[in-house]
Design an enzyme around this catalytic site. Structure first.
Site, PDB file in Angstrom:
ATOM      1  N   HIS A  77      -5.120 -35.778   1.470  1.00 51.55           N
ATOM      2  CA  HIS A  77      -5.526 -35.190   0.183  1.00 51.55           C
ATOM      3  C   HIS A  77      -6.065 -36.241  -0.790  1.00 51.55           C
ATOM      4  O   HIS A  77      -6.716 -35.884  -1.775  1.00 51.55           O
ATOM      5  CB  HIS A  77      -4.327 -34.501  -0.491  1.00 51.55           C
ATOM      6  CG  HIS A  77      -3.813 -33.329   0.260  1.00 51.55           C
ATOM      7  ND1 HIS A  77      -4.564 -32.213   0.551  1.00 51.55           N
ATOM      8  CD2 HIS A  77      -2.595 -33.113   0.822  1.00 51.55           C
ATOM      9  CE1 HIS A  77      -3.828 -31.350   1.219  1.00 51.55           C
ATOM     10  NE2 HIS A  77      -2.639 -31.866   1.417  1.00 51.55           N
ATOM     11  N   HIS A 112      -2.441 -27.822   5.370  1.00 49.86           N
ATOM     12  CA  HIS A 112      -3.166 -27.892   4.095  1.00 49.86           C
ATOM     13  C   HIS A 112      -4.577 -28.439   4.345  1.00 49.86           C
ATOM     14  O   HIS A 112      -4.785 -29.226   5.272  1.00 49.86           O
ATOM     15  CB  HIS A 112      -2.457 -28.838   3.118  1.00 49.86           C
ATOM     16  CG  HIS A 112      -1.066 -28.408   2.767  1.00 49.86           C
ATOM     17  ND1 HIS A 112       0.043 -28.832   3.461  1.00 49.86           N
ATOM     18  CD2 HIS A 112      -0.597 -27.564   1.809  1.00 49.86           C
ATOM     19  CE1 HIS A 112       1.138 -28.289   2.932  1.00 49.86           C
ATOM     20  NE2 HIS A 112       0.774 -27.512   1.939  1.00 49.86           N
ATOM     21  N   ASP A 145      -3.004 -30.262  10.095  1.00 48.66           N
ATOM     22  CA  ASP A 145      -2.045 -30.053   9.002  1.00 48.66           C
ATOM     23  C   ASP A 145      -2.335 -28.673   8.395  1.00 48.66           C
ATOM     24  O   ASP A 145      -3.479 -28.209   8.428  1.00 48.66           O
ATOM     25  CB  ASP A 145      -2.263 -31.145   7.954  1.00 48.66           C
ATOM     26  CG  ASP A 145      -1.220 -31.110   6.840  1.00 48.66           C
ATOM     27  OD1 ASP A 145      -0.371 -32.002   6.799  1.00 48.66           O
ATOM     28  OD2 ASP A 145      -1.275 -30.163   6.028  1.00 48.66           O
ATOM     29  N   ASP A 168      11.747 -32.763  -8.967  1.00 52.36           N
ATOM     30  CA  ASP A 168      10.400 -32.175  -8.953  1.00 52.36           C
ATOM     31  C   ASP A 168      10.333 -31.231  -7.753  1.00 52.36           C
ATOM     32  O   ASP A 168      10.173 -31.680  -6.620  1.00 52.36           O
ATOM     33  CB  ASP A 168       9.343 -33.283  -8.822  1.00 52.36           C
ATOM     34  CG  ASP A 168       7.941 -32.702  -8.618  1.00 52.36           C
ATOM     35  OD1 ASP A 168       6.967 -33.453  -8.705  1.00 52.36           O
ATOM     36  OD2 ASP A 168       7.844 -31.481  -8.352  1.00 52.36           O
TER      37      ASP A 168
HETATM   38  C1  X54 Z   1       0.241 -34.049   3.436  1.00 58.87           C
HETATM   39  C2  X54 Z   1       0.376 -32.605   3.019  1.00 58.87           C
HETATM   40  O1  X54 Z   1      -0.820 -31.898   3.352  1.00 58.87           O
HETATM   41  O2  X54 Z   1       1.384 -31.972   3.776  1.00 58.87           O
HETATM   42  N1  X54 Z   1       0.647 -32.499   1.566  1.00 58.87           N
HETATM   43  C3  X54 Z   1       0.992 -31.177   1.085  1.00 58.87           C
HETATM   44  C4  X54 Z   1       1.054 -31.163  -0.445  1.00 58.87           C
HETATM   45  C5  X54 Z   1       1.523 -29.802  -0.926  1.00 58.87           C
HETATM   46  C6  X54 Z   1       1.493 -29.733  -2.439  1.00 58.87           C
HETATM   47  N2  X54 Z   1       1.923 -28.402  -2.894  1.00 58.87           N
HETATM   48  C7  X54 Z   1       1.658 -28.236  -4.296  1.00 58.87           C
HETATM   49  C8  X54 Z   1       2.056 -26.806  -4.729  1.00 58.87           C
HETATM   50  C9  X54 Z   1       1.686 -26.578  -6.190  1.00 58.87           C
HETATM   51  N3  X54 Z   1       1.993 -25.199  -6.542  1.00 58.87           N
HETATM   52 ZN    ZN Z   2       0.269 -30.440   4.742  1.00 60.18          ZN
END
Ligand code: X54
Ligand code: ZN
Length: 680
Positions: free
Chosen positions: A139, A178, A176, A24
């Site tokens: 998240h 994100h 972070d 994945d």
């Molecule tokens: C804990 C965190 O904030 O680092 N999780 C980051 C998740 C990133 C997901 N990316 C999905 C991309 C879909 N195109």
């Molecule tokens: Zn992140």
């Protein structure tokens, strides 16, 4: 009350069992090695042994139900006995999440480790600490896993702390890269939890691409003003952008909010080299961010790991964070101290969006909003490449090996040997109160040595023996600092103005290229600074006749408010940005006669200026000011966060004064920038 001491480190290798069983490309960066390599890095810097080991535990179902639905808990629990096929199927119900048979157990450990840290801090067993956990949490939502997160560790911690310790004001800082939308959703109507997040956004292009991640999502109902989103609309953000965000957005909010506990959703994918963030900030910036947050909540700070996918960058940043939590001197920040236009625009927008909810923003000038037909960033999108974007130092950030080599070299001159002693002083009367293991008594310099030293300048001023001797004690302390034998020092003097002037001259002659002097009170002597080797900020009650401010000699007229400490806006909005723009390699803080600042304002200054010059500070204080000496010694010794007094917001007149100085100097000292001049 002396503050608790010690830094907790919570780590359990069982949390490395959770891993991806199929291919994945979205989830394959969240690997077990994130935890083990961070821990190994901490060991390699001998940081593990300096921490207080606190065991992880499983979070209970009841604790998880503080935030999540029973359904969510049951689904997670049911995955323990699934085969790969079933695990894959359940995982597909969520955006960017994978289950492993051990995921449920690991996620409960992540929750439990976080709560163990909250207990260790709130009980006073330690002052602060870090929990290295996975899967991450910010998240995840009441009824859904998301973005590698199953249970929202930090959100559960906040609810747990409110319940168990009756807390009413908790600050969550999410650095972070994100947006922790999970945390936003959980607390958006809750005024007792102030949530701050910055995140890669690119005008909603970047994942999770939510409208509600933009700067105008300020919270709902009673929670309005308690949700702060700072979107990064370009990649390549660096140290100066992050520091500007703290000076001009987060810290003024945080000090006004006055939290009882600070929890960090500490993701390091906002650091250089990370494939997700594509940002340029280097590991030492996290030492500065941590140092700032340590000044809140009487030092009660819980740092919880979230993201971070470049193992070397992650490990270095984790070490910078833990080193600072332990009270080590803060390493010199690197890079050009100038936020990019896109960052300044985001900062300006979020300040404007929060104007209705914060006293410190009451007089914020938001006239720029009127002359935009729609939101500025929509116009920005039209000609998106206008803003000066940081040229990416490492051409393609995601070249992992290249970044590893860069960091290898970069960190060499950052991780310096910690000076053995923190604070030096002379055994003068009243100094016995801060004789702790941090403090070293130094011998006074003898008269002949002093005479020879000052003969070149101010000799005319130095007649009486008493003054000569007092110079001797200051010089003895300064020498130890210049030779980097101690980190900082405090000298009582009958003539602080003269002592400060001699200290400046001596430091420059010793070879220090940039010496910052913050002088509180009447300076009487103003050394010439035109060569730029000194930067003087004089905080005095009234304008000195005929003396106008110039780039290296700024006077800030400030009379402290009688009710409490209104100096936060001057320190955060002006002094720190100027000081960080200057990048001094020594800081002199002097308090002369007729100081117009209270002890708490001066203590705040001393505490926050320790982020500069590898925390090298020499404080020179009128020897009559015994209680000030004690408070400054506390701030320098790190034994406890000195009381910063009752928060008082700045008056309109003072806000105008800061703005005028900012307008006057923001081209010279670019960290002052927090608004895009004249609209777009
Ligand atoms: C804990 C965190 O904030 O680092 N999780 C980051 C998740 C990133 C997901 N990316 C999905 C991309 C879909 N195109
Ligand atoms: Zn992140």
């Amino acid at each position: 009350v002396a503050m608790a001491s010690g830094t907790a480190l919570i780590y359990d290798e069982k949390m490395a069992t959770h891993k991806l069983l199929w291919s994945d490309p979205i989830c394959d960066i969240e690997v077990p090695e994130r935890l083990s390599s961070s821990y190994e890095q901490l060991k390699s810097y001998h940081l593990v042994e300096r921490c207080v080991p606190v065991p992880a535990r499983e979070g209970s179902e009841e604790e998880i139900l503080l935030v999540h639905s029973l359904e969510h808990l049951e689904v997670a629990k049911s995955t323990q006995t699934m085969n790969e096929e079933e695990l894959k199927r359940v995982s597909e119900n969520y955006d960017a999440f994978f289950f492993h048979p051990s995921t449920y157990h690991c996620a409960r450990l992540a929750v439990g480790a976080t709560l163990q840290l909250v207990d260790a801090v709130m009980s006073g067993e330690v002052r602060n600490g870090m929990a290295l956990v996975r899967p991450p949490g910010h998240h995840s939502q009441r009824n859904a896993a998301n973005g590698f997160c199953l249970f929202n560790n930090v959100a559960i911690a906040a609810e747990y702390a409110k319940l168990k310790y009756g807390l009413q004001r908790i600050l969550i800082v999410d650095w972070d890269v994100h947006h922790g939308q999970g945390i936003q959703y959980i607390f958006e109507e809750d005024p007792s939890v102030l949530y701050f997040s910055w995140h890669r956004y690119e005008h909603q292009e970047f994942w999770p691409s939510l409208k509600e991640s933009d700067y105008d999502a300020v919270g709902l109902g009673k929670g309005k003003g308690f949700n702060i989103n700072l979107p990064w609309n370009k990649v390549g953000m660096g140290n100066s952008d992050y520091l500007a965000a703290f000076f001009h957005v987060l810290l003024p909010m945080a000090f006004e909010f006055d939290p009882e506990l600070v929890i960090v959703s500490s993701g390091y994918d906002s650091g250089i080299g990370d494939p997700e963030g594509q940002m340029n900030a280097t590991p030492e910036v996290f030492a500065h961010l941590t140092h700032f947050l340590m000044q809140l909540a009487n030092g009660k700070l819980c740092v919880i790991l979230e993201g971070g996918y470049h193992l070397k960058s992650l490990g270095e940043s984790v070490c910078m964070t833990v080193k600072t939590l332990l009270g080590d001197p803060v390493p010199q920040i690197t890079g050009e101290m100038a936020p990019c236009l896109s960052a300044v625009e985001s900062i300006q927008n979020v300040r404007a969006a929060h104007k209705p909810y914060w006293k410190w923003l009451a007089y914020e000038d938001t006239s720029f909003l009127q002359n935009l037909s729609t939101k500025s960033h929509l116009l920005k999108k039209a000609n998106s490449n206008t803003s000066t974007e940081h040229e990416t130092k490492i051409t393609n950030n995601n070249n992992t090996v290249k970044v590893e080599r860069f960091l290898e070299l970069h960190m060499k001159n950052i991780l310096f040997p910690v000076p053995p002693i923190k604070t030096a002083t002379i055994g003068s009367e009243g100094s016995e109160h801060f004789l702790s293991e941090h403090v070293q008594l130094v011998k006074e310099m003898d008269k002949t040595e002093i005479k020879s030293l000052v003969s070149g300048f101010y000799a005319d001023l130095v007649e009486e023996d008493k003054i000569l001797l007092s110079l001797g004690s200051m010089l003895a302390i300064l020498d130890k600092i210049l030779k980097k034998e101690v980190c900082n020092g405090i000298a009582a003097s009958p003539t602080a103005a003269l002592s400060a002037a001699v200290a400046l001259r001596h430091s420059v002659r010793f070879g220090f290229q940039r010496v910052l002097c913050v002088f509180v009170g009447d300076m009487q002597i103003t050394p010439n600074t035109e060569d730029g080797k000194m930067l003087i900020i004089n905080i005095c009650e009234k304008e000195q006749p005929g003396k106008t401010s110039c780039k290296h000699c700024i006077s800030l007229n400030w009379k402290e408010d009688a009710e409490g400490n209104d100096f936060f806006s001057a320190v955060l909005g002006f002094i720190l940005p100027v000081a960080y723009s200057y990048q001094p390699n020594l800081t002199v803080i002097a308090v002369g006669p007729n100081r117009s600042l209270g002890i708490s304002g001066i203590s705040l200054l001393v505490a926050l200026l320790q982020g500069l010059a590898e925390s090298r500070i020499v404080a020179v204080i009128e020897d009559t000011e015994i209680s000030l000496l004690q408070s400054v010694a506390k701030a320098l010794g790190g034994a406890s966060t000195p009381p910063f007094g009752i928060y008082v917001p700045p008056t309109q007149e003072k806000v105008k004064k800061i703005k005028a100085l900012r307008d006057q100097f923001q081209q010279e000292w670019k960290m002052l920038q927090c608004s895009v001049k004249d609209g777009i």
